[in-house]
Design a protein around this motif. Structure first.
Motif, PDB file in Angstrom:
ATOM      1  N   THR A 186       0.814  -1.218   0.000  1.00  0.00           N
ATOM      2  CA  THR A 186       0.000   0.000   0.000  1.00  0.00           C
ATOM      3  C   THR A 186       0.848   1.268   0.000  1.00  0.00           C
ATOM      4  O   THR A 186       0.298   2.372   0.020  1.00  0.00           O
ATOM      5  CB  THR A 186      -0.919   0.015   1.237  1.00  0.00           C
ATOM      6  N   LEU A 187       2.159   1.128  -0.024  1.00  0.00           N
ATOM      7  CA  LEU A 187       3.030   2.291   0.153  1.00  0.00           C
ATOM      8  C   LEU A 187       3.111   3.190  -1.072  1.00  0.00           C
ATOM      9  O   LEU A 187       3.481   4.359  -0.963  1.00  0.00           O
ATOM     10  CB  LEU A 187       4.441   1.839   0.543  1.00  0.00           C
ATOM     11  N   THR A 209       4.338   1.872  -7.605  1.00  0.00           N
ATOM     12  CA  THR A 209       5.441   0.921  -7.453  1.00  0.00           C
ATOM     13  C   THR A 209       5.147  -0.064  -6.337  1.00  0.00           C
ATOM     14  O   THR A 209       4.652   0.321  -5.276  1.00  0.00           O
ATOM     15  CB  THR A 209       6.753   1.671  -7.109  1.00  0.00           C
ATOM     16  N   ASP A 210       5.436  -1.342  -6.581  1.00  0.00           N
ATOM     17  CA  ASP A 210       5.364  -2.345  -5.514  1.00  0.00           C
ATOM     18  C   ASP A 210       6.613  -2.173  -4.648  1.00  0.00           C
ATOM     19  O   ASP A 210       7.715  -2.529  -5.061  1.00  0.00           O
ATOM     20  CB  ASP A 210       5.303  -3.749  -6.104  1.00  0.00           C
ATOM     21  N   MET A 211       6.429  -1.628  -3.463  1.00  0.00           N
ATOM     22  CA  MET A 211       7.564  -1.320  -2.603  1.00  0.00           C
ATOM     23  C   MET A 211       8.056  -2.523  -1.796  1.00  0.00           C
ATOM     24  O   MET A 211       9.093  -2.428  -1.124  1.00  0.00           O
ATOM     25  CB  MET A 211       7.195  -0.185  -1.652  1.00  0.00           C
ATOM     26  N   ASN A 215      15.629   1.843  -3.452  1.00  0.00           N
ATOM     27  CA  ASN A 215      14.666   2.852  -3.864  1.00  0.00           C
ATOM     28  C   ASN A 215      15.021   4.187  -3.225  1.00  0.00           C
ATOM     29  O   ASN A 215      15.411   4.259  -2.065  1.00  0.00           O
ATOM     30  CB  ASN A 215      13.257   2.425  -3.441  1.00  0.00           C
ATOM     31  N   GLN A 216      14.858   5.273  -3.972  1.00  0.00           N
ATOM     32  CA  GLN A 216      15.261   6.596  -3.461  1.00  0.00           C
ATOM     33  C   GLN A 216      14.406   7.061  -2.287  1.00  0.00           C
ATOM     34  O   GLN A 216      14.796   7.982  -1.560  1.00  0.00           O
ATOM     35  CB  GLN A 216      15.202   7.627  -4.570  1.00  0.00           C
ATOM     36  N   PHE A 217      13.236   6.431  -2.073  1.00  0.00           N
ATOM     37  CA  PHE A 217      12.368   6.831  -0.969  1.00  0.00           C
ATOM     38  C   PHE A 217      12.444   5.876   0.225  1.00  0.00           C
ATOM     39  O   PHE A 217      11.563   5.894   1.087  1.00  0.00           O
ATOM     40  CB  PHE A 217      10.921   6.934  -1.451  1.00  0.00           C
ATOM     41  N   GLY A 244       7.852   9.898   5.064  1.00  0.00           N
ATOM     42  CA  GLY A 244       7.803   9.835   3.611  1.00  0.00           C
ATOM     43  C   GLY A 244       7.001   8.656   3.109  1.00  0.00           C
ATOM     44  O   GLY A 244       6.216   8.776   2.149  1.00  0.00           O
ATOM     45  N   LEU A 245       7.194   7.496   3.724  1.00  0.00           N
ATOM     46  CA  LEU A 245       6.414   6.328   3.332  1.00  0.00           C
ATOM     47  C   LEU A 245       4.939   6.549   3.639  1.00  0.00           C
ATOM     48  O   LEU A 245       4.053   6.102   2.894  1.00  0.00           O
ATOM     49  CB  LEU A 245       6.926   5.082   4.059  1.00  0.00           C
TER      50      LEU A 245
END
Length: 498
Positions: free
Chosen positions: A96-97, A101-103, A132-134, A167-168
């Motif tokens: 759900t993040l 994109t599938d995180m 990932n940058q996040f 952020g997430l």
């Protein structure tokens, strides 16, 4: 006969005595060695304190009690034990993040993501991941768990860490959700923090957190549904905390830019040193390169001009990111190009900064900026104040107006100047990368260490009254002071972008 017997008995006694002496010595040596070994083992296990016992002279009698030197004095950090809804529950619900994109793969390996293979020979060693940058909040939190000076006594702490994955959290609600939903978790966090005794000590001014997106995702000024992001950094409690973001605001004083996460996450000092040596020796046939896509919806973007100039030059390597299945999403393709380039072009993207800047510098490529907001007014703890030591600045206005050719500007640098800039970039690599959070480097300070030092010094300055209480206008002037003189960069910035 008696005399003879006595002599024999005396002789036997002497033999027994001489035989006993080596045994006694051996026992004594074993006991002493055991004591010394155990003492040394205990001292190795004692952190963060080292005990020093003064030497005692015969006239002193009993030695004085040992002195205690606290190696963590002034460096302790207290970590809030937040309810799971503020961090771990998000990881459990990783699908759900992000809407796009599938995180779930990217939160694996303590936030580093899947391990990268080295099929193309671009990487060296096993410390490379598709990060990932996040994912910075998760990486930083796990790295904090390895910090050598954690304390459970908040009164000893020089700073207090809030492991909220801001952020997430906001990444789940940026598209298609109203402002109440976007603000809900942040406001819930503030209520929780204000209920804690640690908050009341300084009203949160000794608290810090990582919000692993750009600052503009947390600076919504109104409650209009069309306005972007959350209000985390504009509410009073948010302003009190030091907030670490991958891009900060030139106009505000409570957020600080720290490096984007890259693909390189060393677990040993030797891995850092080996990579630096590799980047010193590698052959670089391209004068300059660019990886990126046009920004047709951003009227002031100079990307079309950059792409056009690169296409026209035989000395430029272009990796276009908007055509079909782009190689821009291939870490080995991007890093391979940067490694073979002397200069790497870093124009603005959707905001001032780019993750590409740090990927390029890890590859030993000298960054070329077109706006000071892309680095110089951002990463004040991690980059040299003299920006010309490691980078080149070309005015985006001059590129847009056709007044300069990028290739001609870069050709003017002599070989010695280029070597000096590249060496400075390579020297900086350790402080630009985040070590594997499951380990701890022995002597090398990585981006995490540099950040923690900056936070602790900032809190110390706040406690000592040494942080100026700038107004918004004064903060603007303070942030934009270049080496060439006061307000050198003012013309680059547009006040309406706050």
């Amino acid at each position: 006969m008696a005399t003879l017997g006595n002599r024999r008995n005396g002789g036997n006694a002497r033999k027994r005595l001489w035989c006993a002496i080596p045994v006694s010595c051996a026992v004594l040596i074993i006991i002493s060695f055991t004591f010394i070994f155990n003492l040394g083992y205990k001292h190795r296990a004692v952190t963060p304190e080292v005990m020093i016992t003064p030497m005692a002279s015969p006239s002193m009698g009993s030695p004085p009690p040992p002195l205690v030197v606290d190696r963590c004095s002034g460096r302790y950090i207290y970590v809030h034990d937040l309810p799971g809804r503020f961090n771990s529950d998000m990881i459990s619900s990783c699908r759900t993040l992000s809407k796009w994109t599938d995180m779930c793969p990217f939160v694996s390996n303590a936030g580093l993501g899947p391990r990268l293979n080295n099929a193309e020979g671009v990487f060296y060693g096993a410390e490379w991941y598709a990060t990932n940058q996040f994912a910075l909040e998760l990486i930083f939190h796990n790295r904090m768990k390895q910090y050598e000076c954690l304390t459970t006594n908040s009164s000893l702490a020089s700073a207090i860490f809030v492991p909220f994955y801001a952020g997430l959290d906001i990444g789940r609600y940026l598209w298609g959700y109203n402002t109440s939903v976007r603000d809900a978790t942040s406001r819930d966090l503030i209520r929780w923090l204000k209920s804690r005794p640690e908050w009341s000590t300084m009203g949160g001014r000794d608290h810090f957190m990582v919000a692993g997106r750009i600052t503009w995702d947390f600076r919504r000024l109104t409650d209009d549904e069309d306005d972007w992001g959350s209000k985390l950094l504009v509410i009073p409690e948010g302003k009190n905390m030091t907030v670490l973001v991958i891009e900060s605001s030139p106009w505000h004083k409570n957020d600080f830019g720290i490096p984007y996460p890259t693909y390189f996450h060393p677990s040993k000092d030797s891995e850092v040193q080996q990579w630096q040596e590799r980047m010193r020796r590698i052959r670089r046939p391209w004068l300059f390169s660019f990886a990126g896509a046009p920004r047709p919806n951003i009227t002031d973007s100079i990307r079309n001009e950059i792409i056009g100039q690169c296409r026209q030059s035989r000395r430029c390597k272009l990796l276009e990111c908007d055509k079909g299945r782009s190689k821009c999403h291939s870490p080995s393709s991007v890093m391979g190009m940067f490694q073979r380039s002397i200069f790497c072009l870093q124009p603005q993207g959707d905001s001032y900064t780019r993750r590409s800047t740090f990927d390029a510098m890890v590859a030993g490529c000298v960054p070329v900026f077109f706006h000071p907001g892309s680095a110089y007014a951002q990463y004040v703890w991690h980059l040299p104040r003299n920006h010309s030591e490691y980078s080149v600045l070309i005015s985006e206005d001059e590129v847009r107006d056709g007044k300069v050719r990028i290739e001609e500007v870069l050709e003017r640098f002599g070989k010695k100047d280029v070597m000096a800039m590249r060496e400075e970039v390579i020297r900086m690599i350790p402080r630009l990368v985040y070590a594997d959070p499951r380990t701890r480097l022995e002597t090398t300070n990585d981006a995490f260490d540099v950040t923690v030092e900056g936070v602790i010094q900032r809190v110390k300055d706040i406690k000592g009254g040494r942080v100026p209480d700038f107004s918004e206008q004064e903060s603007w002037k303070y942030a934009l002071t270049g080496r060439g003189g006061e307000h050198e960069w003012d013309h680059f910035f547009n006040r309406t972008t706050q």
